[in-house]
Design an enzyme around this catalytic site. Structure first.
Site, mmCIF file in Angstrom:
data_model
loop_
_atom_site.group_PDB
_atom_site.id
_atom_site.type_symbol
_atom_site.label_atom_id
_atom_site.label_comp_id
_atom_site.label_asym_id
_atom_site.label_seq_id
_atom_site.Cartn_x
_atom_site.Cartn_y
_atom_site.Cartn_z
ATOM 1 N N PHE A 12 5.585 4.060 12.421
ATOM 2 C CA PHE A 12 4.641 4.943 11.932
ATOM 3 C C PHE A 12 3.268 4.633 12.828
ATOM 4 C CE2 PHE A 12 1.621 5.292 8.323
ATOM 5 C CZ PHE A 12 1.076 6.619 8.414
ATOM 6 N N ASP A 34 10.374 -1.822 21.144
ATOM 7 C CA ASP A 34 10.569 -1.528 19.737
ATOM 8 C C ASP A 34 12.209 -1.939 19.596
ATOM 9 O OD1 ASP A 34 9.411 0.282 17.491
ATOM 10 O OD2 ASP A 34 11.139 -0.326 17.223
ATOM 11 N N LEU A 82 2.349 -4.479 17.012
ATOM 12 C CA LEU A 82 2.473 -3.791 15.711
ATOM 13 C C LEU A 82 3.902 -4.034 15.122
ATOM 14 C CD1 LEU A 82 0.684 -1.256 17.649
ATOM 15 C CD2 LEU A 82 0.236 -0.714 15.154
ATOM 16 N N THR A 131 -2.899 -6.761 7.847
ATOM 17 C CA THR A 131 -3.095 -5.888 6.748
ATOM 18 C C THR A 131 -3.974 -6.669 5.728
ATOM 19 O OG1 THR A 131 -2.074 -5.328 4.854
ATOM 20 C CG2 THR A 131 -1.108 -7.055 6.041
ATOM 21 N N ASP A 132 -4.774 -5.516 4.966
ATOM 22 C CA ASP A 132 -5.815 -6.153 3.909
ATOM 23 C C ASP A 132 -4.851 -7.018 3.083
ATOM 24 O OD1 ASP A 132 -4.262 -4.162 2.556
ATOM 25 O OD2 ASP A 132 -6.306 -3.007 1.929
ATOM 26 N N GLU A 133 -3.615 -7.011 3.092
ATOM 27 C CA GLU A 133 -3.012 -7.507 1.930
ATOM 28 C C GLU A 133 -2.922 -9.083 1.972
ATOM 29 O OE1 GLU A 133 0.676 -5.519 0.837
ATOM 30 O OE2 GLU A 133 0.253 -3.646 1.536
ATOM 31 N N TYR A 156 5.868 -10.102 2.038
ATOM 32 C CA TYR A 156 5.581 -9.335 2.962
ATOM 33 C C TYR A 156 3.972 -9.891 3.478
ATOM 34 C CZ TYR A 156 2.666 -5.634 5.438
ATOM 35 O OH TYR A 156 1.884 -4.950 6.288
ATOM 36 N N ALA A 158 2.394 -12.669 2.764
ATOM 37 C CA ALA A 158 2.648 -14.167 3.159
ATOM 38 C C ALA A 158 2.952 -14.337 4.596
ATOM 39 C CB ALA A 158 3.556 -14.940 2.389
ATOM 40 N N LYS A 160 2.626 -11.868 6.847
ATOM 41 C CA LYS A 160 1.356 -11.469 7.857
ATOM 42 C C LYS A 160 0.123 -12.174 7.791
ATOM 43 C CE LYS A 160 1.209 -7.975 9.530
ATOM 44 N NZ LYS A 160 1.589 -7.239 10.736
ATOM 45 N N LYS A 195 7.337 4.526 1.336
ATOM 46 C CA LYS A 195 6.204 4.077 0.860
ATOM 47 C C LYS A 195 5.523 5.229 0.202
ATOM 48 C CE LYS A 195 5.875 0.688 4.022
ATOM 49 N NZ LYS A 195 5.655 0.611 5.186
HETATM 50 P P1 NAD Z 1 6.671 0.665 10.553
HETATM 51 O O1 NAD Z 1 7.615 -0.208 9.513
HETATM 52 O O2 NAD Z 1 6.534 2.089 10.241
HETATM 53 O O3 NAD Z 1 7.068 0.422 11.950
HETATM 54 C C1 NAD Z 1 7.484 -1.029 12.537
HETATM 55 C C2 NAD Z 1 8.093 -0.765 13.761
HETATM 56 O O4 NAD Z 1 8.190 -2.120 14.405
HETATM 57 C C3 NAD Z 1 9.387 0.135 13.723
HETATM 58 O O5 NAD Z 1 9.279 1.040 14.761
HETATM 59 C C4 NAD Z 1 10.485 -0.976 13.923
HETATM 60 O O6 NAD Z 1 11.590 -0.429 14.636
HETATM 61 C C5 NAD Z 1 9.813 -2.014 14.823
HETATM 62 N N1 NAD Z 1 10.254 -3.319 14.541
HETATM 63 C C6 NAD Z 1 10.562 -4.070 13.547
HETATM 64 N N2 NAD Z 1 11.134 -5.245 13.905
HETATM 65 C C7 NAD Z 1 10.933 -5.509 15.004
HETATM 66 C C8 NAD Z 1 11.634 -6.283 15.758
HETATM 67 N N3 NAD Z 1 11.984 -7.587 15.366
HETATM 68 N N4 NAD Z 1 11.376 -6.293 17.506
HETATM 69 C C9 NAD Z 1 10.954 -5.019 17.702
HETATM 70 N N5 NAD Z 1 10.627 -4.038 17.040
HETATM 71 C C10 NAD Z 1 10.663 -4.427 15.677
HETATM 72 O O7 NAD Z 1 5.230 -0.207 10.110
HETATM 73 P P2 NAD Z 1 3.834 0.420 10.141
HETATM 74 O O8 NAD Z 1 3.549 1.128 9.129
HETATM 75 O O9 NAD Z 1 3.753 1.235 11.453
HETATM 76 O O10 NAD Z 1 2.741 -0.925 10.543
HETATM 77 C C11 NAD Z 1 2.685 -1.227 11.923
HETATM 78 C C12 NAD Z 1 1.934 -2.616 11.567
HETATM 79 O O11 NAD Z 1 0.588 -2.335 11.097
HETATM 80 C C13 NAD Z 1 2.516 -3.843 10.912
HETATM 81 O O12 NAD Z 1 2.259 -4.828 11.664
HETATM 82 C C14 NAD Z 1 1.797 -3.473 9.521
HETATM 83 O O13 NAD Z 1 1.921 -4.709 9.074
HETATM 84 C C15 NAD Z 1 0.516 -3.180 9.856
HETATM 85 N N6 NAD Z 1 -0.194 -2.486 9.018
HETATM 86 C C16 NAD Z 1 0.340 -1.397 8.443
HETATM 87 C C17 NAD Z 1 -0.156 -0.641 7.247
HETATM 88 C C18 NAD Z 1 0.308 0.490 6.416
HETATM 89 O O14 NAD Z 1 -0.154 1.185 5.584
HETATM 90 N N7 NAD Z 1 1.462 1.030 6.995
HETATM 91 C C19 NAD Z 1 -1.666 -1.196 6.948
HETATM 92 C C20 NAD Z 1 -2.249 -1.977 7.828
HETATM 93 C C21 NAD Z 1 -1.524 -2.786 8.470
HETATM 94 P P1 TYD Z 2 3.332 1.110 -0.993
HETATM 95 O O1 TYD Z 2 3.131 2.390 -0.399
HETATM 96 O O2 TYD Z 2 4.546 0.536 -0.914
HETATM 97 O O3 TYD Z 2 2.219 0.270 -0.136
HETATM 98 P P2 TYD Z 2 1.658 -1.126 -0.533
HETATM 99 O O4 TYD Z 2 2.526 -1.780 -1.745
HETATM 100 O O5 TYD Z 2 1.796 -1.819 0.634
HETATM 101 O O6 TYD Z 2 0.260 -1.060 -1.052
HETATM 102 O O7 TYD Z 2 2.725 1.291 -2.487
HETATM 103 C C1 TYD Z 2 1.525 1.611 -2.764
HETATM 104 C C2 TYD Z 2 1.237 1.566 -4.118
HETATM 105 O O8 TYD Z 2 2.024 2.515 -4.753
HETATM 106 C C3 TYD Z 2 1.541 0.360 -4.627
HETATM 107 O O9 TYD Z 2 0.646 -0.147 -5.805
HETATM 108 C C4 TYD Z 2 2.873 0.401 -5.367
HETATM 109 C C5 TYD Z 2 3.057 1.765 -5.907
HETATM 110 N N1 TYD Z 2 4.454 2.400 -5.722
HETATM 111 C C6 TYD Z 2 4.904 3.160 -6.869
HETATM 112 O O10 TYD Z 2 4.114 3.088 -7.956
HETATM 113 N N2 TYD Z 2 6.075 3.590 -6.844
HETATM 114 C C7 TYD Z 2 6.820 3.634 -5.309
HETATM 115 O O11 TYD Z 2 7.976 4.410 -5.849
HETATM 116 C C8 TYD Z 2 6.315 3.075 -4.456
HETATM 117 C C9 TYD Z 2 7.077 2.787 -3.120
HETATM 118 C C10 TYD Z 2 5.052 2.388 -4.554
#
Ligand code: NAD
Ligand code: TYD
Length: 349
Positions: A12, A34, A82, A131-133, A156, A158, A160, A195
Protein backbone atom coordinates in the site's frame (compact mmCIF):
# COMPACT_ATOMS: atom_id res chain seq x y z
CA UNK A 1 23.09 7.99 -10.50
CA UNK A 2 22.30 6.73 -7.00
CA UNK A 3 21.05 3.20 -6.39
CA UNK A 4 18.21 3.24 -3.88
CA UNK A 5 16.59 0.14 -2.42
CA UNK A 6 12.94 0.47 -1.43
CA UNK A 7 11.54 -2.59 0.34
CA UNK A 8 7.82 -3.41 0.31
CA UNK A 9 7.19 -1.24 -2.74
CA UNK A 10 4.37 -3.44 -4.05
CA UNK A 11 2.33 -2.84 -0.89
CA UNK A 12 0.00 0.00 0.00
CA UNK A 13 2.31 2.80 1.18
CA UNK A 14 5.41 1.45 -0.59
CA UNK A 15 3.75 1.66 -4.01
CA UNK A 16 3.05 5.38 -3.51
CA UNK A 17 6.63 5.95 -2.34
CA UNK A 18 8.12 4.03 -5.28
CA UNK A 19 5.98 5.95 -7.78
CA UNK A 20 6.98 9.29 -6.26
CA UNK A 21 10.70 8.50 -6.27
CA UNK A 22 10.76 6.95 -9.77
CA UNK A 23 8.84 9.91 -11.19
CA UNK A 24 10.49 12.78 -9.34
CA UNK A 25 14.11 11.61 -9.27
CA UNK A 26 15.41 10.48 -12.67
CA UNK A 27 18.93 10.54 -11.19
CA UNK A 28 18.01 7.73 -8.77
CA UNK A 29 17.72 4.13 -9.84
CA UNK A 30 14.97 2.66 -7.69
CA UNK A 31 15.15 -1.05 -6.86
CA UNK A 32 11.83 -2.22 -5.48
CA UNK A 33 12.35 -5.38 -3.41
CA UNK A 34 9.15 -7.17 -2.48
CA UNK A 35 8.26 -10.78 -1.64
CA UNK A 36 4.74 -10.29 -3.08
CA UNK A 37 2.93 -11.69 -0.07
CA UNK A 38 -0.88 -11.47 -0.01
CA UNK A 39 -0.41 -7.71 0.58
CA UNK A 40 1.98 -7.11 -2.31
CA UNK A 41 0.54 -6.50 -5.75
CA UNK A 42 2.40 -5.45 -8.89
CA UNK A 43 -0.83 -3.93 -10.23
CA UNK A 44 -0.26 -1.15 -7.65
CA UNK A 45 2.72 0.11 -9.64
CA UNK A 46 1.92 -1.10 -13.16
CA UNK A 47 2.07 2.50 -14.44
CA UNK A 48 5.81 2.85 -13.76
CA UNK A 49 7.02 -0.71 -14.43
CA UNK A 50 8.78 0.27 -17.67
CA UNK A 51 10.47 3.42 -16.36
CA UNK A 52 14.20 3.40 -17.23
CA UNK A 53 15.21 4.17 -13.62
CA UNK A 54 13.16 1.35 -12.08
CA UNK A 55 13.82 -2.33 -11.38
CA UNK A 56 11.52 -4.74 -9.56
CA UNK A 57 13.21 -7.51 -7.59
CA UNK A 58 11.12 -10.34 -6.18
CA UNK A 59 12.70 -11.50 -2.94
CA UNK A 60 12.32 -11.97 0.77
CA UNK A 61 14.10 -9.76 3.31
CA UNK A 62 14.44 -12.77 5.61
CA UNK A 63 16.64 -14.58 3.06
CA UNK A 64 20.10 -13.67 4.31
CA UNK A 65 22.14 -14.97 1.36
CA UNK A 66 19.83 -13.40 -1.19
CA UNK A 67 19.99 -10.02 0.57
CA UNK A 68 23.79 -10.14 0.94
CA UNK A 69 24.15 -10.90 -2.81
CA UNK A 70 21.73 -8.14 -3.75
CA UNK A 71 23.72 -5.57 -1.77
CA UNK A 72 26.99 -6.85 -3.26
CA UNK A 73 25.58 -6.59 -6.77
CA UNK A 74 24.02 -3.13 -6.59
CA UNK A 75 26.03 -1.27 -3.92
CA UNK A 76 22.99 0.65 -2.66
CA UNK A 77 23.48 4.25 -1.59
CA UNK A 78 20.35 4.25 0.54
CA UNK A 79 17.56 2.01 1.80
CA UNK A 80 13.95 3.00 2.45
CA UNK A 81 12.52 0.09 4.40
CA UNK A 82 8.78 -0.45 4.30
CA UNK A 83 8.46 -4.24 3.89
CA UNK A 84 6.54 -5.64 6.82
CA UNK A 85 3.62 -7.67 7.99
CA UNK A 86 1.27 -4.81 8.77
CA UNK A 87 -2.13 -5.97 10.01
CA UNK A 88 -2.83 -6.10 13.77
CA UNK A 89 -5.53 -8.79 13.49
CA UNK A 90 -3.19 -11.10 11.58
CA UNK A 91 -0.50 -10.50 14.21
CA UNK A 92 -2.90 -11.80 16.86
CA UNK A 93 -3.39 -15.09 14.98
CA UNK A 94 0.21 -15.53 13.80
CA UNK A 95 2.67 -13.45 15.87
CA UNK A 96 5.75 -15.38 14.71
CA UNK A 97 5.24 -14.30 11.10
CA UNK A 98 5.59 -10.72 12.39
CA UNK A 99 8.80 -11.49 14.25
CA UNK A 100 10.22 -13.15 11.14
CA UNK A 101 9.58 -10.32 8.71
CA UNK A 102 9.50 -7.23 10.91
CA UNK A 103 12.30 -8.10 13.33
CA UNK A 104 14.53 -10.68 11.64
CA UNK A 105 13.99 -9.24 8.16
CA UNK A 106 14.98 -5.78 9.41
CA UNK A 107 18.03 -7.27 11.16
CA UNK A 108 19.13 -8.96 7.95
CA UNK A 109 18.88 -5.65 6.08
CA UNK A 110 20.80 -3.89 8.85
CA UNK A 111 23.58 -6.48 8.70
CA UNK A 112 23.77 -6.18 4.91
CA UNK A 113 24.08 -2.40 5.23
CA UNK A 114 26.70 -2.73 7.97
CA UNK A 115 28.82 -4.94 5.72
CA UNK A 116 28.29 -2.79 2.64
CA UNK A 117 28.74 0.73 4.07
CA UNK A 118 31.62 2.39 5.92
CA UNK A 119 30.23 3.61 9.24
CA UNK A 120 31.67 7.09 8.74
CA UNK A 121 29.97 7.64 5.36
CA UNK A 122 27.13 10.00 6.21
CA UNK A 123 26.09 10.28 2.55
CA UNK A 124 24.40 6.90 3.03
CA UNK A 125 20.99 6.59 4.67
CA UNK A 126 18.94 3.75 6.17
CA UNK A 127 15.38 5.05 6.45
CA UNK A 128 13.15 2.87 8.60
CA UNK A 129 9.40 3.38 8.22
CA UNK A 130 7.54 2.76 11.46
CA UNK A 131 4.21 3.34 13.10
CA UNK A 132 2.71 5.34 15.96
CA UNK A 133 1.43 2.03 17.38
CA UNK A 134 4.84 1.46 19.04
CA UNK A 135 3.81 4.10 21.63
CA UNK A 136 0.88 1.99 22.82
CA UNK A 137 -2.45 3.56 23.70
CA UNK A 138 -3.41 7.07 24.78
CA UNK A 139 -6.25 7.86 27.17
CA UNK A 140 -8.83 10.51 26.36
CA UNK A 141 -6.19 13.26 26.13
CA UNK A 142 -2.54 13.78 25.12
CA UNK A 143 -0.53 13.18 21.96
CA UNK A 144 2.40 10.94 21.00
CA UNK A 145 5.64 12.91 20.66
CA UNK A 146 9.04 11.63 19.53
CA UNK A 147 10.02 11.20 23.20
CA UNK A 148 6.94 9.25 24.30
CA UNK A 149 8.12 5.94 25.81
CA UNK A 150 7.52 2.83 23.71
CA UNK A 151 4.70 0.72 25.14
CA UNK A 152 3.44 -1.64 22.40
CA UNK A 153 0.37 -3.78 23.05
CA UNK A 154 -0.12 -5.97 19.96
CA UNK A 155 2.31 -8.47 18.42
CA UNK A 156 2.39 -6.15 15.37
CA UNK A 157 3.37 -3.07 17.37
CA UNK A 158 5.80 -5.08 19.50
CA UNK A 159 7.55 -6.32 16.34
CA UNK A 160 7.73 -2.78 14.90
CA UNK A 161 9.00 -1.42 18.24
CA UNK A 162 11.66 -4.11 18.29
CA UNK A 163 12.82 -3.26 14.78
CA UNK A 164 12.93 0.47 15.66
CA UNK A 165 15.14 -0.36 18.66
CA UNK A 166 17.51 -2.40 16.51
CA UNK A 167 17.83 0.41 13.97
CA UNK A 168 18.69 2.84 16.77
CA UNK A 169 21.09 0.33 18.33
CA UNK A 170 22.93 -0.06 15.01
CA UNK A 171 23.19 3.73 14.88
CA UNK A 172 24.70 3.93 18.36
CA UNK A 173 26.88 0.82 18.15
CA UNK A 174 28.07 0.74 14.55
CA UNK A 175 27.51 4.32 13.43
CA UNK A 176 24.69 3.41 11.02
CA UNK A 177 23.37 6.60 9.37
CA UNK A 178 19.65 6.15 9.99
CA UNK A 179 16.42 8.04 10.26
CA UNK A 180 13.08 6.71 11.55
CA UNK A 181 9.56 8.00 11.11
CA UNK A 182 6.51 6.90 13.11
CA UNK A 183 3.31 7.56 11.23
CA UNK A 184 -0.37 7.38 12.11
CA UNK A 185 -3.04 5.34 10.27
CA UNK A 186 -2.87 5.81 6.50
CA UNK A 187 -5.78 5.57 4.07
CA UNK A 188 -6.09 6.00 0.30
CA UNK A 189 -5.87 4.14 -3.03
CA UNK A 190 -4.40 0.61 -3.08
CA UNK A 191 -5.10 -0.04 0.62
CA UNK A 192 -5.68 -3.76 1.14
CA UNK A 193 -9.31 -4.43 2.12
CA UNK A 194 -8.50 -6.00 5.48
CA UNK A 195 -7.98 -2.58 7.12
CA UNK A 196 -10.96 -0.55 8.33
CA UNK A 197 -11.57 1.98 5.52
CA UNK A 198 -11.03 -0.21 2.42
CA UNK A 199 -12.75 -3.20 4.06
CA UNK A 200 -15.82 -1.13 4.80
CA UNK A 201 -15.88 0.43 1.30
CA UNK A 202 -15.69 -3.08 -0.16
CA UNK A 203 -18.45 -4.37 2.13
CA UNK A 204 -20.74 -1.40 1.43
CA UNK A 205 -20.37 -1.95 -2.33
CA UNK A 206 -21.29 -5.61 -1.79
CA UNK A 207 -24.02 -5.03 0.82
CA UNK A 208 -22.12 -7.00 3.45
CA UNK A 209 -22.13 -6.31 7.22
CA UNK A 210 -19.70 -3.65 8.53
CA UNK A 211 -18.05 -5.33 11.54
CA UNK A 212 -17.36 -2.60 14.12
CA UNK A 213 -15.18 -3.95 16.94
CA UNK A 214 -16.45 -3.43 20.51
CA UNK A 215 -18.39 -0.22 21.07
CA UNK A 216 -16.71 1.55 18.12
CA UNK A 217 -15.35 4.28 20.41
CA UNK A 218 -11.72 3.65 19.52
CA UNK A 219 -9.88 6.61 18.04
CA UNK A 220 -7.35 6.76 15.20
CA UNK A 221 -5.53 9.68 13.56
CA UNK A 222 -5.95 9.30 9.78
CA UNK A 223 -3.50 10.52 7.13
CA UNK A 224 -3.90 10.38 3.34
CA UNK A 225 -1.23 8.04 1.95
CA UNK A 226 0.00 10.60 -0.62
CA UNK A 227 0.79 12.95 2.26
CA UNK A 228 2.75 10.18 3.97
CA UNK A 229 4.73 9.65 0.74
CA UNK A 230 5.42 13.42 0.62
CA UNK A 231 6.68 13.29 4.20
CA UNK A 232 8.91 10.28 3.43
CA UNK A 233 10.43 12.15 0.48
CA UNK A 234 11.13 15.16 2.69
CA UNK A 235 12.61 13.21 5.59
CA UNK A 236 14.72 11.11 3.22
CA UNK A 237 16.27 14.25 1.73
CA UNK A 238 16.22 16.73 4.62
CA UNK A 239 15.80 14.74 7.85
CA UNK A 240 18.71 14.77 10.30
CA UNK A 241 20.81 11.69 10.85
CA UNK A 242 19.90 9.63 13.96
CA UNK A 243 16.60 11.49 14.39
CA UNK A 244 13.04 10.28 14.54
CA UNK A 245 10.03 12.21 13.28
CA UNK A 246 6.35 11.63 14.02
CA UNK A 247 3.98 12.00 11.06
CA UNK A 248 0.23 12.42 11.56
CA UNK A 249 -2.89 13.88 10.06
CA UNK A 250 -4.03 16.17 12.92
CA UNK A 251 -7.20 14.22 12.21
CA UNK A 252 -8.68 12.11 15.00
CA UNK A 253 -11.85 10.11 14.45
CA UNK A 254 -13.72 7.67 16.64
CA UNK A 255 -14.26 4.57 14.51
CA UNK A 256 -18.04 4.74 14.67
CA UNK A 257 -18.13 8.41 13.57
CA UNK A 258 -15.78 7.66 10.69
CA UNK A 259 -17.89 4.66 9.64
CA UNK A 260 -21.07 6.77 9.69
CA UNK A 261 -19.40 9.45 7.53
CA UNK A 262 -18.19 6.77 5.13
CA UNK A 263 -21.71 5.31 4.92
CA UNK A 264 -23.17 8.75 4.11
CA UNK A 265 -20.61 9.36 1.36
CA UNK A 266 -21.07 5.88 -0.10
CA UNK A 267 -24.86 6.36 -0.23
CA UNK A 268 -24.29 9.56 -2.23
CA UNK A 269 -21.78 7.93 -4.60
CA UNK A 270 -23.90 4.81 -5.14
CA UNK A 271 -27.15 6.79 -5.46
CA UNK A 272 -28.64 4.91 -2.54
CA UNK A 273 -31.30 6.34 -0.22
CA UNK A 274 -29.58 8.14 2.70
CA UNK A 275 -29.25 5.70 5.63
CA UNK A 276 -29.00 2.56 3.46
CA UNK A 277 -25.31 1.78 4.09
CA UNK A 278 -25.51 2.61 7.83
CA UNK A 279 -27.96 -0.28 8.20
CA UNK A 280 -25.03 -2.60 7.51
CA UNK A 281 -23.22 -1.50 10.71
CA UNK A 282 -22.86 -4.55 12.97
CA UNK A 283 -21.14 -4.47 16.36
CA UNK A 284 -18.92 -7.52 16.75
CA UNK A 285 -16.57 -8.99 19.35
CA UNK A 286 -13.76 -6.62 20.28
CA UNK A 287 -10.15 -7.06 19.18
CA UNK A 288 -8.04 -8.42 22.09
CA UNK A 289 -5.65 -5.76 23.48
CA UNK A 290 -7.42 -3.10 21.39
CA UNK A 291 -5.61 0.26 21.77
CA UNK A 292 -8.10 2.94 22.77
CA UNK A 293 -6.62 5.97 21.06
CA UNK A 294 -3.73 7.01 18.83
CA UNK A 295 -2.96 10.68 18.12
CA UNK A 296 0.25 12.14 16.79
CA UNK A 297 1.93 15.41 17.64
CA UNK A 298 3.48 16.17 14.24
CA UNK A 299 4.88 19.56 15.25
CA UNK A 300 8.56 18.50 14.94
CA UNK A 301 8.35 17.58 11.24
CA UNK A 302 6.26 20.69 10.65
CA UNK A 303 8.67 23.01 12.48
CA UNK A 304 11.96 21.50 11.25
CA UNK A 305 11.07 20.36 7.72
CA UNK A 306 7.96 22.38 6.91
CA UNK A 307 5.70 19.36 6.29
CA UNK A 308 1.95 19.39 6.79
CA UNK A 309 -0.88 17.41 5.18
CA UNK A 310 -1.95 18.76 1.78
CA UNK A 311 -5.54 17.52 1.75
CA UNK A 312 -8.36 17.60 4.29
CA UNK A 313 -9.89 14.33 5.46
CA UNK A 314 -13.07 15.06 3.48
CA UNK A 315 -11.03 15.52 0.28
CA UNK A 316 -8.86 12.46 0.92
CA UNK A 317 -11.83 10.25 1.72
CA UNK A 318 -13.67 11.45 -1.37
CA UNK A 319 -10.65 10.65 -3.58
CA UNK A 320 -10.26 7.27 -1.89
CA UNK A 321 -13.90 6.29 -2.44
CA UNK A 322 -13.71 7.43 -6.07
CA UNK A 323 -10.57 5.35 -6.57
CA UNK A 324 -12.22 2.19 -5.21
CA UNK A 325 -15.34 2.74 -7.28
CA UNK A 326 -13.34 3.13 -10.48
CA UNK A 327 -10.95 0.30 -9.66
CA UNK A 328 -13.32 -2.52 -8.82
CA UNK A 329 -11.20 -4.87 -10.91
CA UNK A 330 -8.33 -4.26 -8.48
CA UNK A 331 -10.68 -5.03 -5.58
CA UNK A 332 -11.93 -8.19 -7.31
CA UNK A 333 -8.35 -9.39 -7.88
CA UNK A 334 -7.17 -8.86 -4.31
CA UNK A 335 -10.31 -10.33 -2.76
CA UNK A 336 -10.16 -13.57 -4.71
CA UNK A 337 -8.18 -16.59 -3.50
CA UNK A 338 -6.63 -16.40 -0.02
CA UNK A 339 -8.74 -13.41 0.99
CA UNK A 340 -11.89 -15.55 1.34
CA UNK A 341 -10.19 -17.88 3.83
CA UNK A 342 -8.87 -14.94 5.85
CA UNK A 343 -12.31 -13.31 5.91
CA UNK A 344 -14.05 -16.46 7.13
CA UNK A 345 -11.49 -16.98 9.87
CA UNK A 346 -11.58 -13.35 11.04
CA UNK A 347 -15.29 -12.62 10.78
CA UNK A 348 -16.77 -16.12 10.93
CA UNK A 349 -18.76 -16.07 7.72
P1 NAD B 1 1.33 -3.57 3.32
O1 NAD B 1 1.01 -4.76 4.15
O2 NAD B 1 0.31 -2.99 2.42
O3 NAD B 1 2.62 -3.88 2.42
C1 NAD B 1 3.73 -4.56 2.88
C2 NAD B 1 4.57 -4.96 1.68
O4 NAD B 1 5.72 -5.67 2.18
C3 NAD B 1 3.85 -5.93 0.72
O5 NAD B 1 4.07 -5.52 -0.61
C4 NAD B 1 4.51 -7.27 1.00
O6 NAD B 1 4.54 -8.12 -0.15
C5 NAD B 1 5.91 -6.85 1.41
N1 NAD B 1 6.54 -7.85 2.29
C6 NAD B 1 6.01 -8.46 3.37
N2 NAD B 1 6.89 -9.34 3.89
C7 NAD B 1 8.00 -9.26 3.12
C8 NAD B 1 9.26 -9.91 3.16
N3 NAD B 1 9.53 -10.84 4.09
N4 NAD B 1 10.19 -9.59 2.24
C9 NAD B 1 9.92 -8.66 1.28
N5 NAD B 1 8.73 -8.03 1.19
C10 NAD B 1 7.80 -8.32 2.10
O7 NAD B 1 1.86 -2.49 4.37
P2 NAD B 1 1.71 -0.90 4.37
O8 NAD B 1 0.44 -0.54 5.03
O9 NAD B 1 2.02 -0.38 3.03
O10 NAD B 1 2.88 -0.52 5.38
C11 NAD B 1 4.20 -0.30 4.91
C12 NAD B 1 5.08 0.07 6.10
O11 NAD B 1 4.58 1.24 6.74
C13 NAD B 1 5.15 -1.02 7.17
O12 NAD B 1 6.46 -1.06 7.66
C14 NAD B 1 4.18 -0.51 8.24
O13 NAD B 1 4.56 -0.98 9.52
C15 NAD B 1 4.36 0.98 8.12
N6 NAD B 1 3.19 1.80 8.51
C16 NAD B 1 1.95 1.52 8.02
C17 NAD B 1 0.87 2.34 8.37
C18 NAD B 1 -0.51 2.10 7.81
O14 NAD B 1 -1.46 2.77 8.22
N7 NAD B 1 -0.69 1.20 6.86
C19 NAD B 1 1.07 3.41 9.24
C20 NAD B 1 2.37 3.65 9.73
C21 NAD B 1 3.41 2.85 9.36
P1 TYD C 1 -7.10 -1.05 11.25
O1 TYD C 1 -7.46 -0.44 9.96
O2 TYD C 1 -6.90 -2.53 11.35
O3 TYD C 1 -5.78 -0.27 11.76
P2 TYD C 1 -5.03 -0.34 13.21
O4 TYD C 1 -5.56 -1.44 14.01
O5 TYD C 1 -3.62 -0.57 12.80
O6 TYD C 1 -5.28 1.01 13.83
O7 TYD C 1 -8.20 -0.66 12.33
C1 TYD C 1 -8.53 0.71 12.57
C2 TYD C 1 -9.54 0.74 13.69
O8 TYD C 1 -10.76 0.11 13.24
C3 TYD C 1 -9.11 -0.06 14.92
O9 TYD C 1 -9.60 0.61 16.09
C4 TYD C 1 -9.82 -1.38 14.77
C5 TYD C 1 -11.12 -1.02 14.05
N1 TYD C 1 -11.67 -2.07 13.16
C6 TYD C 1 -13.00 -2.45 13.28
O10 TYD C 1 -13.75 -1.92 14.14
N2 TYD C 1 -13.48 -3.42 12.45
C7 TYD C 1 -12.70 -4.03 11.52
O11 TYD C 1 -13.19 -4.94 10.80
C8 TYD C 1 -11.33 -3.62 11.38
C9 TYD C 1 -10.43 -4.24 10.36
C10 TYD C 1 -10.87 -2.62 12.22
Amino acid sequence: MKNILITGGAGFIGSHVVRRFVTNYPNYHIFNLDALTYAGNLENIADIENAPNYTFVKGDITDETFIANLFFKHQFDAVIHLAAESHVDRSITDPLAFVRTNVIGTMILLNAVKTSWKSSDSSKRFYHISTDEVYGSLGETGLFTETTAYDPNSPYSASKASSDHFVRAYGETYGLPYVITNCSNNYGPNHFPEKLIPLFIHNIINNKPLPVYGDGKYTRDWLYVIDHARAIDLVFHKGKNHETYNIGGFNEWQNIDLVKLLCEKMDEKLNRTPGTSAQLITYVKDRPGHDLRYAIDASKINRELGWKPSVTFEEGLEQTIDWYLTNQKWLDHVTSGDYQGYYEKQYGE
